[in-house]
Write an enzyme that holds these catalytic residues in place. Sequence first.
Site, short mmCIF file in Angstrom:
data_model
loop_
_atom_site.label_atom_id
_atom_site.label_comp_id
_atom_site.label_asym_id
_atom_site.label_seq_id
_atom_site.Cartn_x
_atom_site.Cartn_y
_atom_site.Cartn_z
N TRP A 102 -7.19 99.68 -54.63
CA TRP A 102 -6.13 100.37 -55.12
C TRP A 102 -5.15 100.51 -54.71
CZ3 TRP A 102 -9.00 100.81 -59.72
CH2 TRP A 102 -10.45 101.01 -59.56
N ASP A 171 -1.47 108.32 -54.09
CA ASP A 171 -2.87 108.27 -54.68
C ASP A 171 -4.20 108.99 -54.33
OD1 ASP A 171 -5.27 107.64 -56.89
OD2 ASP A 171 -4.99 105.47 -56.08
N LYS A 195 -14.24 112.14 -59.19
CA LYS A 195 -14.81 112.03 -57.94
C LYS A 195 -14.83 114.14 -57.57
CE LYS A 195 -12.81 108.23 -58.27
NZ LYS A 195 -13.91 107.03 -58.03
N1 PMP Z 1 -7.66 104.70 -57.08
C1 PMP Z 1 -8.71 105.58 -56.48
C2 PMP Z 1 -8.31 105.40 -54.85
C3 PMP Z 1 -9.36 105.03 -56.86
O1 PMP Z 1 -10.62 105.36 -56.74
C4 PMP Z 1 -9.68 104.97 -58.82
C5 PMP Z 1 -11.15 104.65 -59.29
N2 PMP Z 1 -12.34 104.21 -58.46
C6 PMP Z 1 -8.54 104.55 -59.10
C7 PMP Z 1 -7.33 105.13 -58.90
C8 PMP Z 1 -8.94 104.28 -61.09
O2 PMP Z 1 -8.69 105.52 -61.75
P1 PMP Z 1 -9.06 105.18 -62.95
O3 PMP Z 1 -11.06 104.81 -63.40
O4 PMP Z 1 -9.52 106.45 -63.47
O5 PMP Z 1 -7.98 104.86 -64.02
#
Ligand code: PMP
Length: 359
Positions: A102, A171, A195
């Site tokens: 991520w 994030d 989540k």
């Molecule tokens: N950052 C993290 C730490 C995540 O776990 C996720 C999704 N699993 C995201 C970003 C991406 O999120 P989104 O699908 O809402 O764009």
Amino acid sequence: MPRVFNFSAGPATLPLEVLMQAQQELVEYPGAGLSILEASHRGKVYDAIHSETIASLREILRLNEDYAVLLLQGGASGQFAMVPLNLLPPGQIADYIHTGAWADKAVKEAQIVGRVNVAADTSHDVPSRIPSASELTLTPGAAYVHLTSNETISGIQWKTFPQTEAPLVADMSSDILSRPLDVKAFGLIYAGAQKNLGPAGVTLVVIRKDLADRAPTTVPAIFRYRTHMAENSLYHTPPCFATYLMMLVLRWVKRVGLETLYRRNREKAAKLYAALDGSSGFYRGTASPDCRSDMNVTFRLPTETLEQKFLTEAEKAGFTGLKGHRSVGGVRASIYNAFPEEGIDALVSFMRDFMRRWG
Ligand code: PMP
């Protein structure tokens, strides 16, 4: 079919009482004569939901007047772009701490917008881990420092945050509201809701207000934090139903209490890590023990064939969503706030039984 234990990484398990209340109120919202799905985002019914959601977030996160709460769309992925678009003007550098999949997406998006210094890179380390403060090569005068508080895929989590001169941007998609947090240490926090906060479709941003002034005027209005701050997140049609569910989840969080959730989260995770550590290497945790995530417990079995067998049998036994992310394989148990302790106990005894038969 009874409800299964859902270990999905997100969208994920929601509190059952929230789902039941939403079901009860779906067709006719109390006193409204219509469904939230049909209500105007400029009307009294939605207005109360919008205001309560923001007020609850302010209360739970103990925000002072320096911070604004924004409810946006586009997910955390949208924030990978919006953060540098707003906070990384030409001529400046942003520091990114690269800890995994991520963080990688955040880095790549920021590199499209401006200059990025990767202040540490542990993304290829085995076991996966968070760098120590002394490993960070931070840029003097950086626009901001970005980190990923919990790497959902590799199952690692920052236990304490680095102190930085530049505003810290995090994030927190996969561990927001899983533990008490001192927001004053951060310039900006963002999280997709799916989540710990509610269903997919709404994205939380907590921003120190002065940072919103940094956006160059070349950034389109829809992508400026300033716009959404000025319009109280009603610049355009918001994700009303997702926000309504978030309001219900936040009521639940307030009822249970953040400290209690934190204690439960640690206890739940500790049970699973104890099962890994007590398996004489049959189940092998992939995260370095000092930064094991309380939200996503990742592990491998001796062979991929056994992993497949484990996942197939687990599914039959009523455990769903345990397959590791497609990029890394293995097994991942995502156990966010609303995941019940009975599900952990049931999985631990399933794991013991599986090991007895195949170990
Ligand atoms: N950052 C993290 C730490 C995540 O776990 C996720 C999704 N699993 C995201 C970003 C991406 O999120 P989104 O699908 O809402 O764009």
